[in-house]
Design a protein around this motif. Structure first.
Motif, PDB file in Angstrom:
ATOM      1  N   GLN A   1       0.844  -1.189   0.000  1.00  0.00           N
ATOM      2  CA  GLN A   1       0.000   0.000   0.000  1.00  0.00           C
ATOM      3  C   GLN A   1       0.880   1.239   0.000  1.00  0.00           C
ATOM      4  N   GLN A   3       1.219   5.075   0.963  1.00  0.00           N
ATOM      5  CA  GLN A   3       0.645   6.128   1.796  1.00  0.00           C
ATOM      6  C   GLN A   3       0.985   7.460   1.164  1.00  0.00           C
ATOM      7  N   ARG A 100      -3.834   2.034  -8.467  1.00  0.00           N
ATOM      8  CA  ARG A 100      -2.598   1.308  -8.768  1.00  0.00           C
ATOM      9  C   ARG A 100      -2.543   0.799 -10.198  1.00  0.00           C
ATOM     10  N   ASP A 115      -5.206   4.142  -2.875  1.00  0.00           N
ATOM     11  CA  ASP A 115      -4.314   4.774  -1.906  1.00  0.00           C
ATOM     12  C   ASP A 115      -4.774   6.205  -1.644  1.00  0.00           C
TER      13      ASP A 115
END
Length: 126
Positions: A1, A3, A100, A115
């Motif tokens: 993931q 951030q 993504r 995200d």
């Protein structure tokens, strides 16, 4: 993931300008489209502007068209939202978001994005 982290929010007067930035707290941007959303407490998160990985396509909400400009520089892992002629109605928490999967389509539904940043307040006084 991944951030994401927003910066540049603050308090301005109506008709003034402000620029927001979005960078990853670690790593790099993915190759998917990215976007800015905003949310007023108690209301839904709404799409402001989006941009594809290659900068070829942008999309801007009608409410900010002609006043807000989105851009990104992948070499430096940074995305911007330039906001001109701000109005009190622009007051909100602004979030950056990234998808993504690489795509030429820019979703305006927040649930399409993987995200997110924690958000930054923009307050416009009249």
């Amino acid at each position: 993931q991944v951030q994401l982290v927003e910066s540049g929010g603050g308090l301005v007067q109506a008709k003034e300008s402000l620029s927001l930035s979005c960078t990853p707290s670690f790593g790099r941007f993915t190759r998917g489209p990215m976007a800015w959303f905003r949310q007023v407490p108690g209301k839904e998160r709404t799409f402001v502007a989006g941009i594809t990985w290659d900068n070829f396509t942008t999309n801007t909400a009608d409410s900010v068209k002609g006043r807000f400009t989105i851009s990104r520089n992948n070499a430096y892992n940074i995305m911007y939202l330039r906001m001109n002629s701000l109005e009190p109605e622009d007051t909100a928490v602004y979030y950056c978001a990234g998808e993504r999967a690489q795509s030429s389509y820019i979703p305006d539904d927040p649930f399409e994005y993987d995200d997110w940043g924690p958000g930054t307040w923009v307050t416009v006084s009249s």
